[in-house]
Every structure is written in structure tokens, then in C-alpha cells.
Enzyme design. Structure first.
Site, mmCIF file in Angstrom:
data_model
loop_
_atom_site.group_PDB
_atom_site.id
_atom_site.type_symbol
_atom_site.label_atom_id
_atom_site.label_comp_id
_atom_site.label_asym_id
_atom_site.label_seq_id
_atom_site.Cartn_x
_atom_site.Cartn_y
_atom_site.Cartn_z
ATOM 1 N N ASP A 7 8.365 3.211 1.763
ATOM 2 C CA ASP A 7 8.292 1.750 1.614
ATOM 3 C C ASP A 7 8.135 1.309 0.159
ATOM 4 O OD1 ASP A 7 5.690 2.533 1.137
ATOM 5 O OD2 ASP A 7 4.788 0.971 2.373
ATOM 6 N N GLU A 8 8.605 2.127 -0.767
ATOM 7 C CA GLU A 8 8.483 1.770 -2.172
ATOM 8 C C GLU A 8 9.690 2.277 -2.945
ATOM 9 O OE1 GLU A 8 5.307 2.383 -5.835
ATOM 10 O OE2 GLU A 8 4.823 3.160 -3.862
#
Length: 176
Positions: free
Chosen positions: A38-39
Site C-alpha cells: 500500500d505504498e
């Protein structure tokens, strides 16, 4: 069985794939660095160094960017933008477009940071969550780093950061 006790990451991977597809609509894959599920980091240097085709000069473009920055509801750390931050302003607008498209196409919200490097961008992103974006103008970058507690610097938290902070306190208290 193992599948029953371990959390399934399938849904998170699918969501990550959806978001990445939207991002790739704005920037080439070669400038995207996945840090985790998620990054991501986007090195938009080439993109933001391109002068605007719709403005006669950088001063006119900067005036237009300043207006758009207000509309984008971007958190600006430290001082206001100066004309020296035109590349960061272009990056802020790119991030704003990406965040809007991700939300429109996937219903996911995201936070983001814009700065001269990955470390500052990550710190900026963490300053205002959820679903916000933050920029670090050039003149504020050093002050931001000086203001951070050592353990807040990405990579220096947890046990490792605690150990380093303790060593610094013992041997270089002016740094800790």
C-alpha cells in the site's frame, strides 16, 4: 490448516493492483517504486521538469499553479511556496490528479507527500492523514528534518531506533 489461520492478502493485492493501474495512467512504470502493498514512491522529476505548454513563461505558470494549489487543498509545511518551488507545485498537481482518479475509479482514498526526495515525501505524507496531501517547500526541508524526533525518521523507529537513540544519548547527546 495454514490457510485458515493466516490472513488472506488476496483482497489487498487486488486493491493494490487496481490502484497501480490508475497510477500507471499518469506516470510510466519505470518511475514507480513499490515500497509495500500500500505504498509507492513516484520519481516525477522528468515530468515536473517539463515546462507548461499552455503558459508563456514560468511566472505566468507559477501564478496559475498557486491558484490551483489552493483549490487542491494541499497542506504546505513551513513557508509559502516561492517561484523556486515551481517543480514541487507541478508535482502537487500531478499527485492531486492521481489521488482524484484513484478515488473516482476505485473508491479508495490515499495520502501523499511531495518533496525533493523520498525521505521528505514520506515524512510529509505521514503529517496529514487520511486522504490528504502535503508538500515540503525547498526552504522548509532542513527545518523539517531538524524538528523531527530521531525515532520519527523512517527506518529508525522500533527497536533499532531505540537502540540508536540510546547510543546517541550516551555518546552524542547534542544529536539525540
Amino acid at each position: 490448516t495454514r490457510d485458515e489461520t493466516k490472513a488472506s492478502l488476496r483482497r489487498y493485492r487486488e486493491a493494490s493492483f487496481e490502484v497501480m493501474n490508475v497510477i500507471r495512467g499518469f506516470v510510466p512504470s519505470r518511475v514507480i517504486e513499490r515500497a509495500s502493498i500500500d505504498e509507492v514512491y513516484i520519481d516525477a522529476t522528468e515530468i515536473v521538469n517539463e515546462p507548461s505548454a499552455e503558459h508563456a513563461d514560468e511566472a505566468a505558470e507559477f501564478a496559475d499553479l498557486r491558484r490551483k494549489l489552493t483549490e487542491s487543498k494541499t497542506n504546505i509545511l513551513g513557508e509559502e511556496f516561492s517561484e523556486h518551488d515551481i517543480h514541487l507545485a507541478r508535482g502537487v498537481l500531478l499527485l492531486s490528479k492521481i489521488r482524484t482518479a484513484v478515488c473516482d475509479q476505485t473508491s479508495f482514498t490515499m495520502s501523499g507527500g511531495v518533496a525533493e526526495n523520498k525521505l521528505l515525501a514520506k515524512i510529509a505524507s505521514a503529517k496529514h492523514k487520511p486522504n490528504q496531501q502535503t508538500v515540503v517547500p525547498h526552504r522548509y526541508a532542513a527545518a523539517l528534518v531538524r524538528s523531527l524526533p530521531f525515532k520519527k525518521v523512517p527506518g529508525y523507529g522500533g527497536k533499532y531506533g531505540g537502540m540508536l537513540a540510546e547510543l546517541l544519548q550516551q555518546h552524542a547527546p547534542h544529536i539525540a
